[in-house]
Design an enzyme around this catalytic site. Structure first.
Site, PDB file in Angstrom:
ATOM      1  CE  LYS A   5      -3.281  -2.802  -0.271  1.00 56.52           C
ATOM      2  NZ  LYS A   5      -4.152  -3.436   0.695  1.00 56.52           N
TER       3      LYS A   5
HETATM    4  C1  LIG Z   1      -5.155  -4.542   0.925  1.00 60.51           C
HETATM    5  C2  LIG Z   1      -6.615  -4.377   0.852  1.00 60.51           C
HETATM    6  C3  LIG Z   1      -7.463  -4.771   1.908  1.00 60.51           C
HETATM    7  C4  LIG Z   1      -6.998  -5.542   3.089  1.00 60.51           C
HETATM    8  O1  LIG Z   1      -5.915  -5.007   3.750  1.00 60.51           O
HETATM    9  P1  LIG Z   1      -4.899  -5.972   4.536  1.00 60.51           P
HETATM   10  O2  LIG Z   1      -4.089  -5.012   5.327  1.00 60.51           O
HETATM   11  O3  LIG Z   1      -4.122  -6.733   3.523  1.00 60.51           O
HETATM   12  O4  LIG Z   1      -5.744  -6.853   5.392  1.00 60.51           O
HETATM   13  C5  LIG Z   1      -8.808  -4.508   1.788  1.00 60.51           C
HETATM   14  N1  LIG Z   1      -9.311  -3.903   0.708  1.00 60.51           N
HETATM   15  C6  LIG Z   1      -8.552  -3.525  -0.312  1.00 60.51           C
HETATM   16  C7  LIG Z   1      -9.172  -2.831  -1.476  1.00 60.51           C
HETATM   17  C8  LIG Z   1      -7.167  -3.762  -0.288  1.00 60.51           C
HETATM   18  O5  LIG Z   1      -6.430  -3.423  -1.337  1.00 60.51           O
END
Ligand SMILES: *Cc1c(COP(=O)(O)O)cnc(C)c1O
Length: 378
Positions: A184
């Protein structure tokens, strides 16, 4: 391989952060402590003073947000079939029913006309994703919520640093969830956060993320419901502190790189580029469509050849309703044509802050070379 492998994404952790993490490790306090409090305060300041609580993942943030909204069996939550599976898995885990509606082909964001048409007396919430960091129409989304008495739970996993009409995602609205997974825009290793509105919601989140434990007198506690174990560690929070101060720089770089993709592909582009948005887009990823049918090729072959040429390509995402767990609940091909087409054709090309503009050139040249190679082989 002639050049270094270029992955589709990679986190940027600086030496200052590494030293600060070493300091936390030496301190003897690794679990949730002062660093988590500091990180939450820094996130709150970044988001205009709203209450923010850190948790172990974006998935946990979403699941807890649904619990805050008291979503459970018999409830419907309108959401998108074009996202990471966590977005709707959490609805199933609460015993509620995801109601999918289709997305726009180019923004990949929920079609709000379709959302409105899907509202029933059982609808309790709308759970949109700001896909790749491009904000969904917040005015219309919240108007719908108000008109129908629905909670809004924003999956802002891609959208930290994005803004709607100049206001940061998370600085306004209802329950907003972030992810700090290493892919992210900023990371804590693994982690996430929930933005909430009232002291009651904040207290519920604090209790829920720590086994439902309520502290009474010093050393004494009670448990009134079975919570999760989803509190962040001070180690992770320290990584987050080191990332948050660089987030604006990271996102500015992402926008420059995205602009370079658009400039180079202003003509002679073999792909269908995503909706561009404006300068408030955080550019979590750059995911055009590969017109597999028109070009008569397989995406797997394309990705394998890109890899041979030293370029990593991701897939974000297969359509959720066609995954086995969802087919098992009755969803089928043909229900959400745009999400299905994105699922078949999407390719995530490299975009991360440590890239140079020449890396974008290299990706583009390689895409053209690989398409020529495939055409030649046919
Ligand atoms: C990464 C992601 C999540 C979940 O996040 P995690 O930290 O991996 O649990 C949820 N929704 C979207 C759109 C994501 O890209």
């Amino acid at each position: 391989m002639p050049q270094d492998f270029l992955p589709f994404t990679r986190p940027s952790i600086d030496a200052t952060t590494m030293d600060a993490v070493a300091e936390v490790l030496r301190s003897g306090w690794l679990a949730s402590g002062s660093k988590v409090l500091e990180f939450e305060a820094a996130l709150s300041a970044y988001l205009g003073g709203r209450s923010v609580r850190a948790v172990t993942s974006g998935t946990a943030a979403l699941e807890i947000a649904l619990a805050v909204a008291d979503i459970g069996p018999g409830d419907e939550v309108i959401t998108t079939p074009m996202s990471w599976c966590a977005t709707s898995n959490v609805i199933l885990r609460r015993g509620a029913r995801p109601v999918f509606v289709d997305v726009d082909l180019d923004s990949r964001n929920l079609d709000l006309d379709a959302v409105e048409a899907a509202i029933t007396p059982r609808t309790r919430a709308i759970l949109p994703v700001h896909f790749s960091g491009l904000p969904i129409d917040q005015d219309r989304l919240y108007r719908l919520g108000r008109q129908h008495g629905l909670r809004i739970i924003e999956d802002a996993a891609h959208a930290i640093g994005s803004a709607w009409k100049g206001r940061r995602i998370g600085s306004h609205g209802d329950l907003v969830c972030f992810s700090f997974h290493p892919n992210k825009n900023m990371t804590t290793g693994e982690g996430g956060a929930i933005v909430a509105s009232t002291p009651q919601e904040v207290e519920f989140i604090e209790t829920y993320r720590f086994n439902g434990v309520m502290h009474r007198a010093p050393g004494e506690f009670d448990v009134s419901f079975a919570g999760m174990k989803a509190n962040l560690s001070d180690i992770a929070a320290q990584i987050g502190l080191g990332q948050l101060v660089r987030l604006e720089t990271f996102n500015a770089r992402r926008r420059e790189l995205a602009a370079h993709y658009y400039a180079r592909w202003a003509s002679n582009c073999p792909l269908r580029l995503p909706a561009r948005g404006d300068e408030d887009h955080s550019w979590h990823m750059f995911a055009p469509l590969l017109p597999v049918d028109r070009l008569g090729l397989s995406r797997a072959d394309f990705i394998a050849r890109m890899k041979q040429h030293g370029i990593g390509v991701g897939i974000h995402y297969p359509a959720i309703h066609l995954l086995s767990a969802y087919r098992g609940l009755g969803w089928r091909e043909g229900q959400f044509p745009n999400a299905e087409r994105v699922g078949r054709e999407t390719i995530t090309l490299p975009l991360f802050p440590a890239m140079a503009l020449q890396d974008v050139d290299r990706v583009i040249d390689t895409v053209h070379a690989v398409l020529a190679e495939i055409a030649h082989a046919a």
